[in-house]
Design a protein around this motif. Structure first.
Motif, PDB file in Angstrom:
ATOM      1  N   ALA A   1       0.965  -1.304  -0.135  1.00 34.09           N
ATOM      2  CA  ALA A   1       0.279   0.051   0.110  1.00 34.09           C
ATOM      3  C   ALA A   1       0.833   1.127   0.114  1.00 34.09           C
ATOM      4  N   GLY A   2       1.922   1.375   0.707  1.00 32.21           N
ATOM      5  CA  GLY A   2       2.849   2.381   0.794  1.00 32.21           C
ATOM      6  C   GLY A   2       3.384   2.845  -0.496  1.00 32.21           C
ATOM      7  N   VAL A   3       4.122   1.886  -1.232  1.00 29.70           N
ATOM      8  CA  VAL A   3       4.493   2.068  -2.549  1.00 29.70           C
ATOM      9  C   VAL A   3       3.438   2.453  -3.752  1.00 29.70           C
ATOM     10  N   ALA A   4       2.261   2.036  -3.647  1.00 32.78           N
ATOM     11  CA  ALA A   4       1.287   2.301  -4.392  1.00 32.78           C
ATOM     12  C   ALA A   4       0.881   3.831  -4.176  1.00 32.78           C
ATOM     13  N   GLY A   5       0.912   4.031  -2.893  1.00 38.63           N
ATOM     14  CA  GLY A   5       0.503   5.433  -2.465  1.00 38.63           C
ATOM     15  C   GLY A   5       1.533   6.546  -2.712  1.00 38.63           C
ATOM     16  N   LEU A   6       2.853   6.148  -2.694  1.00 36.65           N
ATOM     17  CA  LEU A   6       3.667   6.752  -3.184  1.00 36.65           C
ATOM     18  C   LEU A   6       3.863   7.151  -4.971  1.00 36.65           C
ATOM     19  N   VAL A   7       3.611   6.252  -5.514  1.00 40.57           N
ATOM     20  CA  VAL A   7       3.319   6.125  -6.801  1.00 40.57           C
ATOM     21  C   VAL A   7       2.028   7.301  -7.158  1.00 40.57           C
ATOM     22  N   ALA A   8       1.129   6.973  -6.601  1.00 40.13           N
ATOM     23  CA  ALA A   8      -0.287   7.918  -6.696  1.00 40.13           C
ATOM     24  C   ALA A   8      -0.073   9.175  -6.550  1.00 40.13           C
ATOM     25  N   ALA A   9       0.633   9.424  -5.378  1.00 39.47           N
ATOM     26  CA  ALA A   9       1.069  10.694  -4.944  1.00 39.47           C
ATOM     27  C   ALA A   9       1.686  11.365  -5.938  1.00 39.47           C
ATOM     28  N   LEU A  10       2.795  10.795  -6.673  1.00 40.65           N
ATOM     29  CA  LEU A  10       3.462  11.231  -7.704  1.00 40.65           C
ATOM     30  C   LEU A  10       2.858  11.762  -8.962  1.00 40.65           C
ATOM     31  N   PHE A  11       1.888  10.802  -9.375  1.00 41.35           N
ATOM     32  CA  PHE A  11       1.231  10.693 -10.539  1.00 41.35           C
ATOM     33  C   PHE A  11       0.392  11.807 -10.485  1.00 41.35           C
ATOM     34  N   LEU A  12      -0.307  12.204  -9.431  1.00 40.51           N
ATOM     35  CA  LEU A  12      -1.499  13.126  -9.165  1.00 40.51           C
ATOM     36  C   LEU A  12      -0.961  14.505  -9.054  1.00 40.51           C
ATOM     37  N   GLY A  13       0.285  14.511  -8.366  1.00 42.04           N
ATOM     38  CA  GLY A  13       0.781  15.926  -8.389  1.00 42.04           C
ATOM     39  C   GLY A  13       0.363  16.331  -6.796  1.00 42.04           C
ATOM     40  N   ARG A  14       0.875  17.437  -6.418  1.00 45.20           N
ATOM     41  CA  ARG A  14       0.617  18.173  -5.235  1.00 45.20           C
ATOM     42  C   ARG A  14      -0.737  18.782  -5.049  1.00 45.20           C
ATOM     43  N   ARG A  15      -1.049  18.964  -3.917  1.00 48.73           N
ATOM     44  CA  ARG A  15      -2.459  19.663  -3.650  1.00 48.73           C
ATOM     45  C   ARG A  15      -2.302  21.054  -4.004  1.00 48.73           C
TER      46      ARG A  15
END
Length: 468
Positions: free
Chosen positions: A240-254
């Protein structure tokens, strides 16, 4: 008085002539022949269906079954309401309902998919498919032999625990399948589109979680290699942590991240959520022994000790570097300890558990604060900072501290094997998550508009707000 009718009946029976007994016997024989006609091929009972390779015939132990049912309820509580409140309290007020709704929606989606195909892909046994041999495929996923729970009956048990009905086993493992993708939502909180979230979670639970679960726990090659993961360090937290990191990078910052204040809306929600996670984690860790025995007992104690040790060390480090200890800080430390001890809890001594927890506090603090700032990504609620880093640390230390005096299954544990398991988990999770994110981007879309983000997801996506 009550004995009189019985005595009278006995005397009457003694006085009855033999001829009457014979007539009675003959009549009974005729009645039996009428009631039970001669057996024919059509009336012979059909043989019990053959067991699958992943099944055993149930040898019911009511104590083990009751124990696992109780643990199932505790693990479900970790997501609803535990994680929902933990994450809901940390976001801004305009996004509370949206954040809680994500946990509820993930629960519903994953539960249905677990029935359809998730359980089979995680714990089934693959057969020949598209020219590939079943033996090869079974190293990576469980196939479709129990899709829609086909071949699962009240008399079957999963091969790892014959004393518990397979239905109970399915339910318990479902709660793990639910909380794992739910953890990811913390990485992209306050900016994800709801339709994109639903599609992402559906695809991720089938094509990322299920194969990794099978590789480690369901008879796949990582478990055969000797990778030790008692309750989900790699399968749940690193995944879950790795998936979260990839998703955060993909979506960009708030919008406004790094320039605007984004305080937690309700630290008391965070406290309640973290406390529910702590209590529920007992079912998560001690329940992973699947029986109330001495290994479950040491897993329980290790969970309590490591969690509290991590909470203290996080608090000390935060106090040193920030000048003041915070409530959310110590609660985050508790969760870090829970994460780190998860893969090791049933394999290590209490003294080793204390060390794992004490190290997890500062490691996860640095990951959730300084590393995030250094690399510039917006892991909103530290899904990677705590779960990714803590799960990785715990898995490595499992290889170092695993003790056969605690659990004979610890035999053969090494840091090298743990690194191999982590490498496969990280690679599969990162690549699979990236592919799914791309699919979602070009179908449902992933990120809300700038106006929706500014207004808050509660109002813009769900038409519900905390204040009316």
């Amino acid at each position: 008085m009550l004995a009189a009718p019985v005595a009278s009946f006995a005397l009457a029976q003694d006085a009855a002539p033999a001829s009457v007994e014979a007539v009675t016997s003959d009549a009974a024989s005729v009645a039996e022949s009428i009631a039970a006609p001669e057996a024919t091929p059509e009336t012979v009972a059909a043989p019990a269906p053959a067991l699958l390779a992943s099944q055993k015939e149930l040898a019911l132990d009511k104590a083990d079954t009751t124990y696992l049912i109780f643990c199932t309820a505790m693990v479900l509580m970790m997501t609803l309401p535990g994680l929902a409140l933990f994450y809901g309290g940390m976001v801004r007020r305009k996004n509370v309902i949206a954040t809680v709704t994500q946990s509820v929606s993930v629960t519903a989606v994953v539960a249905v998919l677990w029935f359809v195909v998730g359980y089979s892909m995680s714990f089934g046994t693959a057969t020949d498919l598209f020219g590939f041999s079943g033996d090869l495929l079974n190293k990576y996923f469980g196939g479709f032999d129990t899709a829609f729970l086909n071949h699962v009956t009240p008399n079957t048990a999963y091969m790892a625990t014959a004393s518990v009905p397979e239905y109970t086993w399915i339910s318990y493992q479902m709660t793990f399948a639910i909380i794992t993708p739910a953890l990811i939502t913390g990485a992209f909180a306050e900016r994800v589109k709801f339709s994109g979230l639903i599609l992402f979670m559906a695809l991720w639970s089938v094509f990322v979680y299920a194969p990794i679960c099978h590789m480690v726990w369901g008879g796949g090659f990582l478990g055969s290699l000797g990778v030790k993961d008692f309750a989900g360090g790699a399968v749940v937290h690193v995944n879950a942590g790795v998936a979260g990191l990839v998703a955060a990078l993909f979506l960009g910052r708030r919008k406004g991240y790094g320039t605007e204040s984004m305080p937690a809306n309700n630290p008391i929600f965070v406290l309640i959520g973290a406390s529910l996670l702590f209590v529920g984690w007992i079912g998560f860790n001690a329940g992973s022994e699947w029986a109330g025995d001495s290994v479950a007992s040491v897993a329980l104690l290790n969970t309590l000790l490591a969690t509290c040790a991590a909470g203290l060390t996080w608090k000390v480090v935060e106090w040193i570097f920030r000048g003041k200890p915070s409530l959310i800080g110590i609660l985050s430390g508790l969760v870090a300890g829970l994460v780190a001890i998860t893969p090791a809890c049933g394999f290590v001594t209490p003294a080793s558990a204390m060390i794992i927890g004490a190290v997890a506090g500062p490691v996860c603090y640095v990951s959730a604060t300084y590393m995030k700032k250094l690399l510039g990504y917006d892991d909103s609620l530290d899904a990677f900072g705590i779960h990714g880093a803590g799960g990785f640390l715990g898995a490595i230390l499992t290889g170092f501290f695993a003790d056969t005096a605690i659990n004979s299954l610890a035999e053969g544990a090494t840091v090298t094997k743990q690194l191999i398991g982590l490498g496969v988990t990280i690679g599969w999770s990162a690549i699979g998550t990236l592919i799914i994110l791309i699919i979602c981007k070009f179908t449902t879309g992933l990120r809300v508009t700038a106006d929706q983000e500014e207004a808050g997801l509660d109002a813009s996506l769900h038409d519900e707000v905390m204040d009316h």
